[in-house]
Design a protein around this motif. Structure first.
Motif, PDB file in Angstrom:
ATOM      1  N   PRO A  62      50.282   6.934   8.874  1.00  0.00           N
ATOM      2  CA  PRO A  62      49.983   6.608  10.266  1.00  0.00           C
ATOM      3  C   PRO A  62      49.875   5.193  10.457  1.00  0.00           C
ATOM      4  N   VAL A  63      50.161   4.766  11.948  1.00  0.00           N
ATOM      5  CA  VAL A  63      50.355   3.435  12.447  1.00  0.00           C
ATOM      6  C   VAL A  63      49.312   3.117  13.640  1.00  0.00           C
ATOM      7  N   GLY A  64      48.600   2.396  13.565  1.00  0.00           N
ATOM      8  CA  GLY A  64      47.493   1.692  14.820  1.00  0.00           C
ATOM      9  C   GLY A  64      48.315   1.337  15.863  1.00  0.00           C
ATOM     10  N   LEU A  65      48.109   1.838  16.972  1.00  0.00           N
ATOM     11  CA  LEU A  65      48.855   1.355  18.319  1.00  0.00           C
ATOM     12  C   LEU A  65      48.230   0.429  19.152  1.00  0.00           C
ATOM     13  N   LEU A  66      46.809   0.069  18.748  1.00  0.00           N
ATOM     14  CA  LEU A  66      45.994  -0.765  19.575  1.00  0.00           C
ATOM     15  C   LEU A  66      46.518  -2.438  19.139  1.00  0.00           C
ATOM     16  N   GLN A  67      46.630  -3.437  20.120  1.00  0.00           N
ATOM     17  CA  GLN A  67      46.767  -4.543  19.675  1.00  0.00           C
ATOM     18  C   GLN A  67      45.442  -5.115  19.103  1.00  0.00           C
ATOM     19  N   ASP A  68      45.478  -5.609  17.817  1.00  0.00           N
ATOM     20  CA  ASP A  68      44.347  -6.143  17.003  1.00  0.00           C
ATOM     21  C   ASP A  68      43.879  -7.247  18.024  1.00  0.00           C
ATOM     22  N   ARG A  69      42.448  -7.171  17.599  1.00  0.00           N
ATOM     23  CA  ARG A  69      41.589  -8.301  18.218  1.00  0.00           C
ATOM     24  C   ARG A  69      40.118  -8.199  17.599  1.00  0.00           C
ATOM     25  N   PRO A  70      39.309  -9.411  17.619  1.00  0.00           N
ATOM     26  CA  PRO A  70      38.200  -9.451  17.059  1.00  0.00           C
ATOM     27  C   PRO A  70      37.142  -8.265  16.978  1.00  0.00           C
ATOM     28  N   VAL A  71      36.585  -7.753  15.839  1.00  0.00           N
ATOM     29  CA  VAL A  71      35.656  -6.556  16.031  1.00  0.00           C
ATOM     30  C   VAL A  71      34.387  -7.323  15.277  1.00  0.00           C
ATOM     31  N   TYR A  72      33.294  -7.015  15.808  1.00  0.00           N
ATOM     32  CA  TYR A  72      32.043  -7.808  15.117  1.00  0.00           C
ATOM     33  C   TYR A  72      30.950  -6.521  14.879  1.00  0.00           C
ATOM     34  N   VAL A  73      30.800  -6.103  13.716  1.00  0.00           N
ATOM     35  CA  VAL A  73      30.127  -4.936  13.420  1.00  0.00           C
ATOM     36  C   VAL A  73      28.741  -5.456  12.869  1.00  0.00           C
TER      37      VAL A  73
END
Length: 199
Positions: A126-137
């Motif tokens: 599988p390959v992710g298609l969303l453009q990477d961006r910061p995620v704070y959990v």
């Protein structure tokens, strides 16, 4: 104008510790981005139906072949995905319930993990298609799990975020909230939030 998407999943609403930590982080972000826009997706106040055969059939059907009911289901999925795509930053307020993420948060992930839209399968996997961006959990827990080999929450969140292409993940933990010294735990988490370099 930058946009921040705040995904809330505490059954305690704004009184939840994860929600309070998220509020602190978002206030810092707005100080750095005074023209920024905050979009709130409250999964408890506006629950998303859990996956069932009707949902899967609606999302799998060709758009022109969907019934009106299926069109409504697909429209919600498209809206949730659009909120992620339009956000420059994501903040996931994620308490732990019974060793895992809230079912409301799982339902959200089920809607945004969409084959051909946010990920695709290849011969290499599988390959992710969303453009990477910061995620704070913001991971809040009543007990101590991180160093005890019992953390099934954050590894799963990182796995599914990476699955759709989001790999810039920062996690702030607040553990032991139902144990002695909980106030110190919150203070430590606040200090970690204040030390983050926000995008």
């Amino acid at each position: 104008m930058k946009t921040l998407l705040h995904v809330k999943s505490s059954v305690f609403g704004d009184d939840g510790k994860s929600a309070q930590l998220a509020d602190r982080l978002i206030k810092r972000w707005l100080q750095q981005n005074p023209d920024g826009r905050v979009v709130v997706r409250d999964l408890v106040a506006e629950p998303i139906a859990h996956f069932d055969m009707q949902t899967i059939a609606a999302l799998s059907a060709e758009a022109e072949q969907r019934s009106p009911e299926q069109q409504a289901i697909a429209a919600l999925s498209d809206q949730l995905i659009a909120e992620v795509k339009e956000a420059d930053v994501l903040v996931l307020a994620a308490p732990m319930y019974n060793f895992a993420v809230p079912s409301q948060l799982k339902a959200w992930f089920d809607q945004i993990a969409k084959n051909g839209v946010t990920f695709r399968y290849t011969e290499q996997g599988p390959v992710g298609l969303l453009q990477d961006r910061p995620v704070y959990v913001l991971a809040t827990r009543g007990g101590q799990y991180r160093d005890a080999g019992l953390d099934f929450q954050v590894p799963w969140i990182k796995l599914i975020l990476g699955f759709v292409g989001l790999n810039q993940v920062e996690v702030v933990y607040a553990e032991g909230l139902n144990m002695a010294g909980a106030e110190g735990v919150i203070e430590q988490a606040r200090a970690e939030l204040d030390a983050l370099t926000l995008s």
